[in-house]
Design a protein around this motif. Structure first.
Motif, PDB file in Angstrom:
ATOM      1  N   THR A   3       0.843  -1.199   0.000  1.00 28.58           N
ATOM      2  CA  THR A   3       0.000   0.000   0.000  1.00 28.58           C
ATOM      3  C   THR A   3       0.878   1.248   0.000  1.00 28.58           C
ATOM      4  OG1 THR A   3      -1.500  -1.238   1.395  1.00 28.58           O
ATOM      5  CG2 THR A   3      -1.916   1.118   1.219  1.00 28.58           C
ATOM      6  N   ARG A   5       1.601   4.850   1.047  1.00 28.81           N
ATOM      7  CA  ARG A   5       1.202   5.784   2.097  1.00 28.81           C
ATOM      8  C   ARG A   5       0.934   7.153   1.480  1.00 28.81           C
ATOM      9  NH1 ARG A   5       2.080   3.592   7.145  1.00 28.81           N
ATOM     10  NH2 ARG A   5       2.478   1.374   6.880  1.00 28.81           N
ATOM     11  N   ASP A   9      -0.015  10.810   6.264  1.00 30.90           N
ATOM     12  CA  ASP A   9       0.574   9.705   7.023  1.00 30.90           C
ATOM     13  C   ASP A   9       1.899  10.204   7.621  1.00 30.90           C
ATOM     14  OD1 ASP A   9       1.985   7.335   7.792  1.00 30.90           O
ATOM     15  OD2 ASP A   9       0.737   6.188   6.395  1.00 30.90           O
ATOM     16  N   LEU A  12       5.614   9.747   6.231  1.00 33.46           N
ATOM     17  CA  LEU A  12       6.139  10.525   5.098  1.00 33.46           C
ATOM     18  C   LEU A  12       6.866  11.790   5.540  1.00 33.46           C
ATOM     19  CD1 LEU A  12       3.144  10.314   2.610  1.00 33.46           C
ATOM     20  CD2 LEU A  12       5.285   9.037   2.503  1.00 33.46           C
ATOM     21  N   GLN A  49       7.430   5.597   1.524  1.00 34.52           N
ATOM     22  CA  GLN A  49       6.137   5.578   0.825  1.00 34.52           C
ATOM     23  C   GLN A  49       5.423   4.241   0.936  1.00 34.52           C
ATOM     24  OE1 GLN A  49       7.896   7.375  -2.954  1.00 34.52           O
ATOM     25  NE2 GLN A  49       5.828   8.194  -2.974  1.00 34.52           N
ATOM     26  N   GLY A  51       5.854   2.557   3.846  1.00 35.37           N
ATOM     27  CA  GLY A  51       5.754   2.364   5.296  1.00 35.37           C
ATOM     28  C   GLY A  51       7.036   1.932   5.988  1.00 35.37           C
ATOM     29  N   SER A  88       2.279   9.413  -3.517  1.00 43.32           N
ATOM     30  CA  SER A  88       1.739   9.699  -2.185  1.00 43.32           C
ATOM     31  C   SER A  88       0.839  10.940  -2.163  1.00 43.32           C
ATOM     32  CB  SER A  88       2.879   9.890  -1.179  1.00 43.32           C
ATOM     33  OG  SER A  88       3.598   8.669  -1.035  1.00 43.32           O
ATOM     34  N   SER A 161      -6.075   9.467   3.625  1.00 42.55           N
ATOM     35  CA  SER A 161      -4.890   8.895   4.252  1.00 42.55           C
ATOM     36  C   SER A 161      -5.179   8.438   5.678  1.00 42.55           C
ATOM     37  CB  SER A 161      -3.792   9.950   4.250  1.00 42.55           C
ATOM     38  OG  SER A 161      -2.750   9.575   5.081  1.00 42.55           O
ATOM     39  N   THR A 164      -6.589   5.049   5.635  1.00 48.73           N
ATOM     40  CA  THR A 164      -5.723   3.927   5.285  1.00 48.73           C
ATOM     41  C   THR A 164      -4.584   3.728   6.280  1.00 48.73           C
ATOM     42  OG1 THR A 164      -4.633   5.357   3.687  1.00 48.73           O
ATOM     43  CG2 THR A 164      -6.206   3.779   2.818  1.00 48.73           C
ATOM     44  N   TYR A 165      -4.009   4.810   6.813  1.00 49.46           N
ATOM     45  CA  TYR A 165      -2.829   4.545   7.640  1.00 49.46           C
ATOM     46  C   TYR A 165      -3.165   3.939   8.997  1.00 49.46           C
ATOM     47  CZ  TYR A 165      -2.455   8.933  10.466  1.00 49.46           C
ATOM     48  OH  TYR A 165      -2.632   9.964  11.339  1.00 49.46           O
ATOM     49  N   ASN A 168      -3.063   0.400   8.348  1.00 46.04           N
ATOM     50  CA  ASN A 168      -1.757  -0.189   8.019  1.00 46.04           C
ATOM     51  C   ASN A 168      -0.725  -0.044   9.133  1.00 46.04           C
ATOM     52  OD1 ASN A 168      -2.012  -1.198   5.347  1.00 46.04           O
ATOM     53  ND2 ASN A 168      -2.347   0.896   4.698  1.00 46.04           N
ATOM     54  N   LYS A 169      -1.130   0.531  10.225  1.00 50.54           N
ATOM     55  CA  LYS A 169      -0.167   0.751  11.310  1.00 50.54           C
ATOM     56  C   LYS A 169       0.492  -0.553  11.728  1.00 50.54           C
ATOM     57  CE  LYS A 169      -1.833   4.469  13.754  1.00 50.54           C
ATOM     58  NZ  LYS A 169      -2.728   4.847  14.811  1.00 50.54           N
TER      59      LYS A 169
END
Ligand code: ZN
Length: 170
Positions: A3, A5, A9, A12, A49, A51, A88, A161, A164-165, A168-169
């Motif tokens: 994914t 970022r 996020d 970045l 980008q 993660g 991004s 963002s 999604t973040y 994805n953490k």
């Protein structure tokens, strides 16, 4: 494919850490960077980008390269302005001023130290990706009036963002 970022996020905006040794994890990371870059039609992609806050980016200007711990040791005073985008910061394309020529030192995937002179388009891509390792995005470098003009677009990306973040953490 990993994914990407998005703006908003925090990864970045972090200064990425130096790679200490090119072990199997780093080789896998580089493979993932290339796969994700090609799958998204990018020409460059930096580890943050996807993660990973490490100083690595890949680019393909006709020659695919993985640059580990890159350092730009020279930037020409002569500059040019051209449109850039960033995976991004989707759907935003703005003019950015960059040096025409740079000299960049890095370690490649085989642990070899390389010094390369890049110019034009290749120099632009490398400068853009290198900035990612210091938490800098191309929208930081655009004209403030342009940044104001696209503020709504940027805040929509930040909202996206946020969704999604948190997912994805890790
Ligand atoms: Zn970018």
């Amino acid at each position: 494919m990993k994914t990407i970022r998005l703006l908003g996020d925090p990864i970045l905006r972090r200064k990425a850490k130096e790679v200490e040794s090119i072990d199997e994890n780093i080789k896998v990371l580089i493979k993932e960077l290339f796969e994700t870059m090609y799958a998204t039609d990018g020409i460059g992609l930096a580890a943050p980008q996807i993660g990973v806050s490490l100083r690595i980016f890949v680019m393909d200007d006709g020659t695919p390269r993985a640059l580990i711990n890159p350092v730009i040791v020279f930037r020409s005073e002569e500059t040019n302005i051209a449109e850039e985008g960033c995976l991004s910061v989707p759907e935003v394309f703005e003019n950015v001023e960059r040096s025409n020529e740079i000299v960049i030192r890095y370690t490649d995937i085989n642990g070899k130290n390389i010094e390369e002179k890049l110019s034009g388009y290749s120099a632009r891509v490398a400068q853009h990706e290198y900035d990612h390792l210091d938490g800098v995005l191309f929208i930081d470098l655009i004209d403030p009036s342009r940044r104001f003009a696209i503020r709504q677009k940027l805040s929509n990306i930040i909202k996206q963002s946020g969704k999604t973040y948190s997912k994805n953490k890790s």
